[in-house]
Design a protein around this motif. Structure first.
Motif, PDB file in Angstrom:
ATOM      1  N   LEU A 133       0.867  -1.173   0.000  1.00 32.46           N
ATOM      2  CA  LEU A 133       0.000   0.000   0.000  1.00 32.46           C
ATOM      3  C   LEU A 133       0.904   1.224   0.000  1.00 32.46           C
ATOM      4  O   LEU A 133       1.343   1.694   1.064  1.00 32.46           O
ATOM      5  CB  LEU A 133      -0.909   0.000   1.225  1.00 32.46           C
ATOM      6  N   PRO A 134       1.238   1.762  -1.179  1.00 31.92           N
ATOM      7  CA  PRO A 134       2.194   2.872  -1.235  1.00 31.92           C
ATOM      8  C   PRO A 134       1.776   4.087  -0.411  1.00 31.92           C
ATOM      9  O   PRO A 134       2.636   4.737   0.202  1.00 31.92           O
ATOM     10  CB  PRO A 134       2.252   3.202  -2.731  1.00 31.92           C
ATOM     11  N   SER A 135       0.489   4.420  -0.363  1.00 36.16           N
ATOM     12  CA  SER A 135       0.061   5.601   0.381  1.00 36.16           C
ATOM     13  C   SER A 135       0.270   5.447   1.876  1.00 36.16           C
ATOM     14  O   SER A 135       0.393   6.440   2.604  1.00 36.16           O
ATOM     15  CB  SER A 135      -1.413   5.907   0.095  1.00 36.16           C
ATOM     16  N   ALA A 136       0.317   4.202   2.362  1.00 29.85           N
ATOM     17  CA  ALA A 136       0.548   3.945   3.783  1.00 29.85           C
ATOM     18  C   ALA A 136       1.998   3.568   4.065  1.00 29.85           C
ATOM     19  O   ALA A 136       2.380   3.407   5.229  1.00 29.85           O
ATOM     20  CB  ALA A 136      -0.383   2.833   4.270  1.00 29.85           C
ATOM     21  N   GLY A 137       2.807   3.399   3.006  1.00 30.07           N
ATOM     22  CA  GLY A 137       4.206   3.031   3.190  1.00 30.07           C
ATOM     23  C   GLY A 137       4.396   1.662   3.804  1.00 30.07           C
ATOM     24  O   GLY A 137       5.385   1.416   4.495  1.00 30.07           O
ATOM     25  N   VAL A 138       3.468   0.737   3.539  1.00 27.57           N
ATOM     26  CA  VAL A 138       3.513  -0.574   4.180  1.00 27.57           C
ATOM     27  C   VAL A 138       3.366  -1.684   3.142  1.00 27.57           C
ATOM     28  O   VAL A 138       2.670  -1.526   2.130  1.00 27.57           O
ATOM     29  CB  VAL A 138       2.411  -0.693   5.264  1.00 27.57           C
ATOM     30  N   GLY A 139       4.046  -2.794   3.384  1.00 25.44           N
ATOM     31  CA  GLY A 139       3.937  -3.947   2.500  1.00 25.44           C
ATOM     32  C   GLY A 139       4.158  -5.228   3.267  1.00 25.44           C
ATOM     33  O   GLY A 139       4.842  -5.253   4.297  1.00 25.44           O
TER      34      GLY A 139
END
Length: 519
Positions: free
Chosen positions: A357-363
């Motif tokens: 999730l690029p907008s949340a900076g999480v993967g």
């Protein structure tokens, strides 16, 4: 609630908390429908142990490894279960798995590195570096680009070339034979092709003057410190800390097959650990940098991780479409966020998935050593639900499992059917014996085997015993990545004048190329 503003940091876009005002609001394309509250990502991470263990218990898969990155850092990396049934060795965060088709996203970033270095562009025609490469349409052959092949819009049929690999052809031989496959309309047709994708990547390797595995090491694995990652099967095979793949045998998982995917390495041949892949995810989410060090030019990376081709048209006006970049699935998820993902599956015993999730900076990335049941996708979906909504929205294992059941299903029109009670007799077995050929598949030999017949096919020359079905039709049981245990193929001989002039193998006839003419 604080408002979010888009702030340019270098060439990447970051979100920063600023006082609320109309002019501080992000433009509409950046707005998500559901805000992520403080601490929600961390809370989701704390649930991963129990979620992973529950999925393993429910599915029976032997081993799993999971990693999560947040804001450029690895915040979770853990192994579960065992590397091989019957052995005590545990899976940990450094255990190496075969990534299967998740390799495509890795390959997309390798190519992005070369684009950023100015050696190629996404729009470079493939024949510029592979002058021998051809597709069925001469105009398409001249114009098909790296981007076309790596976004699956070349017109090649779904999984075109995979059966050639199954019977023993190497990468170059498969790629040369793609010219014989029928084509759908160029650049407006999506069909997932391992060897089309591989052809695009191979052109980039030639432009760099290196083989694909070496290019991947030099461009990506070494700069990121991915010491356990390789695009060569031989490297995976010699790792001390690696898994063995598993398939169902008599109701439980067991090691039976070993997939050797070098022929399609860019599309399915990467092996890695979750610790290494966390570094890769962090780099992607940070716009091409890792721990402040530039790895890939952000402008070159963006096309790979953004929508380039419609892969799943909307089934209804209210349904969201799916897209493909260059090795990445790109979608808009139920929270209104752009989501990057890819799954990988070997029917010989591996299943993998990541979601970012690029907008949340999480993967999150999930690797397993059992054939595809939907467990990696389910865990990634459960985690992203918790990140965005604070709760799991549905039974994701049931949802993904139903879709992936088709991957494991035996192939052939006769699967589940009883043999004819009063079949028409066959001709003399010696009448069928001989060599038959196909421009696409090469040579096929029908030989005597004990009291019956066998078929030997392709460079591997593996014999398959023929069993009489009815008249001049026989059956055999193919066993390969694309024909799981229990598959049945017809082999139908056709007379021309006084002798048998051809034989058609059902298992190879998906694109109408399964007929072999007698020499």
């Amino acid at each position: 609630m604080k408002k979010l503003s888009v702030v340019a940091v270098g060439s990447a876009l970051m979100f920063a908390a600023l006082p609320a005002s109309a002019e501080d609001l992000p433009p509409p394309p950046f707005i998500s429908a559901v805000a992520i509250s403080d601490g929600q990502i961390d809370a989701a991470v704390t649930r991963l142990d129990s979620l992973a263990e529950a999925l393993m218990k429910k599915t029976g898969i032997p081993g799993m490894a999971v990693a999560v990155v947040k804001e450029g850092k690895t915040v979770y990396a853990k192994g579960f279960g065992i590397r091989r049934v019957g052995a005590p060795d545990k899976v940990d965060a450094d255990t190496v798995f075969q990534l299967a088709s998740l390799s495509k996203a890795v390959a997309g970033t390798v190519v992005a590195h070369e684009v950023g270095a100015g050696r190629v562009s996404w729009e470079t025609p493939v024949i510029e570096y592979l002058p021998w490469f051809r597709l069925k349409d001469p105009w398409v052959s001249e114009h098909v680009t790296i981007a076309d092949l790596m976004s699956h819009r070349s017109g090649l049929p779904d999984h075109g070339g995979d059966n050639l690999e199954d019977i023993g052809f190497d990468r170059r031989a498969v790629m040369e034979r793609l010219r014989l496959l029928p084509l759908d309309p160029f650049r407006i047709s999506y069909a997932y092709t391992n060897f089309g994708f591989t052809s695009g990547a191979e052109a980039v390797a030639v432009s760099a003057g290196k083989d694909w595995a070496t290019l991947s090491e030099d461009a990506l694995y070494k700069p990121l410190g991915m010491a356990s990652t390789s695009s060569r099967f031989a490297d995976f095979d010699t790792r001390a800390n690696k898994v063995v793949n598993h398939v169902p045998v008599n109701g439980s998982f067991a090691p039976k097959y070993q997939r050797q995917p070098d022929a399609q390495s860019p599309a399915g041949g990467v092996s890695s650990s979750v610790n290494d892949m966390a570094r890769w995810m962090a780099m992607v989410l940070e716009g091409g940098t890792y721990e402040g060090k530039p790895i890939i030019d952000a402008e070159a990376l963006l096309p790979a991780i953004s929508a380039q081709m419609i892969s799943g048209p909307s089934s209804a006006v209210a349904a969201r479409p799916g897209f493909y970049g260059y090795g990445f699935n790109v979608s808009i998820n139920p929270a209104g966020r752009v989501q990057l993902s890819h799954s990988g599956a070997f029917s010989s015993g591996a299943a993998t998935a990541f979601t970012m999730l690029p907008s949340a900076g999480v993967g999150i990335i999930v690797l397993t050593n059992a054939w595809p049941l939907g467990a990696p996708e389910a865990l990634a979906a459960e985690f992203t639900d918790l990140v965005q909504f604070g709760k799991i929205e549905r039974d994701w294992l049931a949802a993904y499992g139903a879709r992936l059941a088709a991957v494991n299903r035996p192939t052939g029109s006769l699967v589940g059917k009883e043999r004819p009670r009063n079949p028409a007799p066959a001709a003399r077995l010696s009448d069928y014996v001989g060599t038959y050929s196909s421009d696409y598949y090469g040579t096929l030999d029908i030989v005597r085997s004990g009291e019956g017949l066998a078929v030997r096919l392709g460079p591997a020359g593996k014999p398959y015993k023929l069993a009489h079905w009815d008249g001049d039709a026989f059956t055999f049981e193919p066993s390969s990545e694309n024909a799981t245990d229990g598959s049945i193929s017809l082999a139908t001989f056709k007379k021309q004048a006084s002798s048998f002039g051809s034989v058609t193998l059902e298992s190879l006839d998906e694109n109408g190329l399964g007929t072999f003419a007698r020499k």
